[in-house]
Write a protein that holds these residues in place. Sequence first.
Motif, mmCIF file in Angstrom:
data_model
loop_
_atom_site.group_PDB
_atom_site.id
_atom_site.type_symbol
_atom_site.label_atom_id
_atom_site.label_comp_id
_atom_site.label_asym_id
_atom_site.label_seq_id
_atom_site.Cartn_x
_atom_site.Cartn_y
_atom_site.Cartn_z
ATOM 1 N N MET A 32 0.851 -1.200 0.000
ATOM 2 C CA MET A 32 0.000 0.000 0.000
ATOM 3 C C MET A 32 0.882 1.245 0.000
ATOM 4 O O MET A 32 1.798 1.374 0.824
ATOM 5 N N THR A 33 0.623 2.183 -0.916
ATOM 6 C CA THR A 33 1.464 3.369 -1.048
ATOM 7 C C THR A 33 0.944 4.472 -0.137
ATOM 8 O O THR A 33 -0.193 4.905 -0.264
ATOM 9 N N PRO A 34 1.752 4.957 0.801
ATOM 10 C CA PRO A 34 1.268 5.988 1.715
ATOM 11 C C PRO A 34 1.141 7.338 1.024
ATOM 12 O O PRO A 34 1.752 7.593 0.012
ATOM 13 N N THR A 35 0.315 8.179 1.613
ATOM 14 C CA THR A 35 0.126 9.526 1.100
ATOM 15 C C THR A 35 1.170 10.459 1.686
ATOM 16 O O THR A 35 1.405 10.460 2.887
ATOM 17 N N LEU A 36 1.790 11.255 0.822
ATOM 18 C CA LEU A 36 2.789 12.207 1.293
ATOM 19 C C LEU A 36 2.063 13.461 1.800
ATOM 20 O O LEU A 36 1.294 14.073 1.069
ATOM 21 N N ILE A 37 2.297 13.817 3.038
ATOM 22 C CA ILE A 37 1.624 14.939 3.681
ATOM 23 C C ILE A 37 2.658 16.018 4.004
ATOM 24 O O ILE A 37 3.645 15.750 4.691
ATOM 25 N N ALA A 38 2.448 17.227 3.517
ATOM 26 C CA ALA A 38 3.381 18.327 3.790
ATOM 27 C C ALA A 38 3.149 18.871 5.195
ATOM 28 O O ALA A 38 2.015 19.001 5.647
ATOM 29 N N ARG A 39 4.226 19.187 5.877
ATOM 30 C CA ARG A 39 4.137 19.769 7.212
ATOM 31 C C ARG A 39 5.446 20.466 7.528
ATOM 32 O O ARG A 39 6.461 20.279 6.842
ATOM 33 N N ALA A 68 -6.072 19.222 16.557
ATOM 34 C CA ALA A 68 -5.933 19.887 15.263
ATOM 35 C C ALA A 68 -4.946 19.146 14.372
ATOM 36 O O ALA A 68 -5.158 19.035 13.148
ATOM 37 N N ALA A 69 -3.864 18.649 14.956
ATOM 38 C CA ALA A 69 -2.901 17.879 14.166
ATOM 39 C C ALA A 69 -3.557 16.619 13.606
ATOM 40 O O ALA A 69 -3.420 16.298 12.421
ATOM 41 N N ALA A 70 -4.281 15.908 14.455
ATOM 42 C CA ALA A 70 -4.921 14.672 14.006
ATOM 43 C C ALA A 70 -6.005 14.943 12.976
ATOM 44 O O ALA A 70 -6.132 14.201 11.977
ATOM 45 N N ALA A 71 -6.797 15.993 13.172
ATOM 46 C CA ALA A 71 -7.885 16.290 12.251
ATOM 47 C C ALA A 71 -7.365 16.684 10.873
ATOM 48 O O ALA A 71 -7.828 16.168 9.847
ATOM 49 N N THR A 72 -6.416 17.607 10.830
ATOM 50 C CA THR A 72 -5.898 18.046 9.528
ATOM 51 C C THR A 72 -5.152 16.925 8.824
ATOM 52 O O THR A 72 -5.255 16.770 7.596
ATOM 53 N N ARG A 73 -4.440 16.118 9.560
ATOM 54 C CA ARG A 73 -3.696 14.992 8.977
ATOM 55 C C ARG A 73 -4.648 13.916 8.459
ATOM 56 O O ARG A 73 -4.492 13.401 7.345
ATOM 57 N N GLY A 74 -5.655 13.589 9.269
ATOM 58 C CA GLY A 74 -6.586 12.560 8.866
ATOM 59 C C GLY A 74 -7.425 12.959 7.664
ATOM 60 O O GLY A 74 -7.658 12.151 6.759
ATOM 61 N N ILE A 75 -7.895 14.202 7.645
ATOM 62 C CA ILE A 75 -8.694 14.681 6.511
ATOM 63 C C ILE A 75 -7.871 14.656 5.232
ATOM 64 O O ILE A 75 -8.356 14.289 4.157
ATOM 65 N N ALA A 76 -6.582 15.036 5.328
ATOM 66 C CA ALA A 76 -5.713 15.053 4.146
ATOM 67 C C ALA A 76 -5.524 13.661 3.556
ATOM 68 O O ALA A 76 -5.232 13.516 2.363
ATOM 69 N N ARG A 77 -5.686 12.633 4.373
ATOM 70 C CA ARG A 77 -5.459 11.265 3.899
ATOM 71 C C ARG A 77 -6.714 10.625 3.289
ATOM 72 O O ARG A 77 -6.647 9.510 2.789
ATOM 73 N N LEU A 78 -7.836 11.326 3.365
ATOM 74 C CA LEU A 78 -9.053 10.764 2.783
ATOM 75 C C LEU A 78 -8.932 10.724 1.261
ATOM 76 O O LEU A 78 -8.640 11.741 0.628
ATOM 77 N N PRO A 79 -9.162 9.561 0.626
ATOM 78 C CA PRO A 79 -8.997 9.459 -0.832
ATOM 79 C C PRO A 79 -9.871 10.434 -1.615
ATOM 80 O O PRO A 79 -9.487 10.882 -2.695
ATOM 81 N N TRP A 80 -11.023 10.778 -1.078
ATOM 82 C CA TRP A 80 -11.941 11.670 -1.803
ATOM 83 C C TRP A 80 -11.304 13.007 -2.140
ATOM 84 O O TRP A 80 -11.679 13.661 -3.112
ATOM 85 N N ALA A 125 -11.544 12.332 10.838
ATOM 86 C CA ALA A 125 -10.120 12.030 10.715
ATOM 87 C C ALA A 125 -9.746 10.803 11.532
ATOM 88 O O ALA A 125 -8.961 9.956 11.085
ATOM 89 N N ALA A 126 -10.316 10.694 12.743
ATOM 90 C CA ALA A 126 -10.021 9.529 13.575
ATOM 91 C C ALA A 126 -10.515 8.243 12.926
ATOM 92 O O ALA A 126 -9.825 7.217 12.941
ATOM 93 N N ALA A 127 -11.713 8.306 12.339
ATOM 94 C CA ALA A 127 -12.250 7.124 11.665
ATOM 95 C C ALA A 127 -11.391 6.744 10.466
ATOM 96 O O ALA A 127 -11.117 5.553 10.234
ATOM 97 N N ALA A 128 -10.961 7.756 9.706
ATOM 98 C CA ALA A 128 -10.123 7.480 8.538
ATOM 99 C C ALA A 128 -8.788 6.874 8.956
ATOM 100 O O ALA A 128 -8.276 5.943 8.317
ATOM 101 N N THR A 129 -8.199 7.389 10.027
ATOM 102 C CA THR A 129 -6.929 6.854 10.510
ATOM 103 C C THR A 129 -7.102 5.413 10.989
ATOM 104 O O THR A 129 -6.248 4.553 10.746
ATOM 105 N N TRP A 130 -8.219 5.128 11.664
ATOM 106 C CA TRP A 130 -8.480 3.768 12.132
ATOM 107 C C TRP A 130 -8.619 2.803 10.955
ATOM 108 O O TRP A 130 -8.034 1.723 10.948
ATOM 109 N N ARG A 131 -9.373 3.222 9.929
ATOM 110 C CA ARG A 131 -9.546 2.361 8.762
ATOM 111 C C ARG A 131 -8.225 2.124 8.051
ATOM 112 O O ARG A 131 -7.931 1.022 7.587
ATOM 113 N N ARG A 132 -7.413 3.170 8.002
ATOM 114 C CA ARG A 132 -6.108 3.041 7.358
ATOM 115 C C ARG A 132 -5.257 2.026 8.115
ATOM 116 O O ARG A 132 -4.560 1.195 7.519
#
Length: 566
Positions: free
Chosen positions: A1-8, A103-115, A536-543
């Motif tokens: 599985m290819t991870p998503t690159l997140i800028a920070r 805020a860190a978890a929310a912005t990070r998790g939302i960024a990882r959503l495929p949509w 974001a928490a749900a997306a991180t859990w599914r990931r």
Amino acid sequence: MTPTLIARLPWWVSLIAAAAGGYLLDVASPALAWWPAAIAGAALVFASVWQQPWQIGLQAGLVAGAAFWAPHISWLTLYLGPVPWLGLCAVMVLWFALFGIAAAAATRGIARLPWFSERVGALVVAQSLAAAGLWVLREQVQGSWPYGGFAWGRLAHTQADGPLAQAVSWVGFAGLSGLLALACALPVAALLSRRSAAVGASGIGVSGIGASGIGGARLRGPVLPAAAAALVLLLVMALVPAPPLPQTGALRVAAVQGDSKSGIFDDRESGDVLRDHVAATEELLDRLEADDETVDVIVWPENSAEFALPDNPLAAQRVARLAKRAGAPIVVGTILANPDGSYTNSSLIWGPEGAEPGRYDKRYPVPFAEYMPNREFFRALAPDLVDLVQLEYTAGVLPAVFEVPSAAGPVRAGLAICFDIIFDAQAVAMVGDGAEVIFAQTNNADFGRTDESAQQLAIARLRAVETGRALVNISTVGTSAVVAPDGRDLATLTPFTADAMVAEVPLVEGKTPALIAGSAIAALWMAMGALGYAVAAAATWRRGVRAAAADAPRAVPRAPRGSGAR
């Protein structure tokens, strides 16, 4: 599985940004009151936690909170030393730390959503709304818990002397904080919106802002629209005037600042504070009589009549004599005893014949100052400080408005004693009970010439705009001012001088949009923050579940019997 690159931001840049952002939020507050610094400060705080791992979000929140709160409430150390200051700072910084994690978890998790992979604009908006909502959620929680909360140091407070103040009449304190936070979050979200399927050399799907150029082609699209949207939002808040409310008349009000030694450790005798306010009122009446002028009501500060004015015949007679000479009632502050041994911090109306009908008891007594919660527990930690709190004040339950007699008829005055003015519920109660004008009595003597009184006046100024009412902020020592419904000063007094101010203020009825919908607006912001974090928490859990499934060893199929396998 290819991870998503997140800028920070790199972790060390994140901590520097957090420290600078927290400090700029204090610079934006009185006494400096450089209101634009709040926009830069909030943006830096957002950037410090944006799309970070929760550990960095925690550290950045701690740093930002300490950089803001340590100087912002340093006035607590003036007479009481570092212990109360450190205690309150610790609680407030804890809320900032929790905000950093969320805020860190929310912005990070939302960024990882495929949509959002091909919808960068939607990503920017979703992250910004979630982060702004979490900012408001932090402010609302700190303003209610523990021990009733400390609704001080809100982002909205930084705008009391700026062009955005009128917006508070439309959206309330929480709404103004939310819109400011959103305007600050949008450019940050756009700058850090780079998102692609790539893995760094370490195999971790993250990137610092310098990894491959934050201003690359993928970013040119969202940055300019996000910055433009933030600017438009700020301009709208600055240009939209406060809604007009019906004016029913006018009131000529005088307010007396006795410059009393009324702090905890001041060297004074019983009756000195009353004597100072009597003397300052006599000088006021001398000036009024010389100019052939009158007033409709005189307002004294919190505690100005000291203990139990109704039970002190001599003091009561002196105040009544002043009211008779002025031809106007005097609203005084006094401490009253209850049958159960507790006390109330109260306001009374005193006329030529003595006490008039009408009493208000402070609804929000200050914990660790006017009452001691969990006394035995805290006494074991700091007995000398706890023993300073000798009286137990109880929260008032009387209406937040009483009728003040005047030559033109009774006037419904809303009351807020000191700490009361910082709570949104008090504004709702005053206007809900029909206040036409607000009397905000206070005693800032314990904080000397620090920023505390200027910070409190800034909150009172915004409260005047929010409610659409003129407000008389009168202190024993200052800072004192009569504030118009649009936030302008109609009269002011020099701090630490015995003096009085006179102004004609409008009497207003009706409710601003902030008073009608402010609670709903606050709830909406908090819901957006909580929803963003939950998604974001749900997306991180599914990931995590998918990654675990992908890494699980697969069973090797067994050869069927009779196949000849050996």
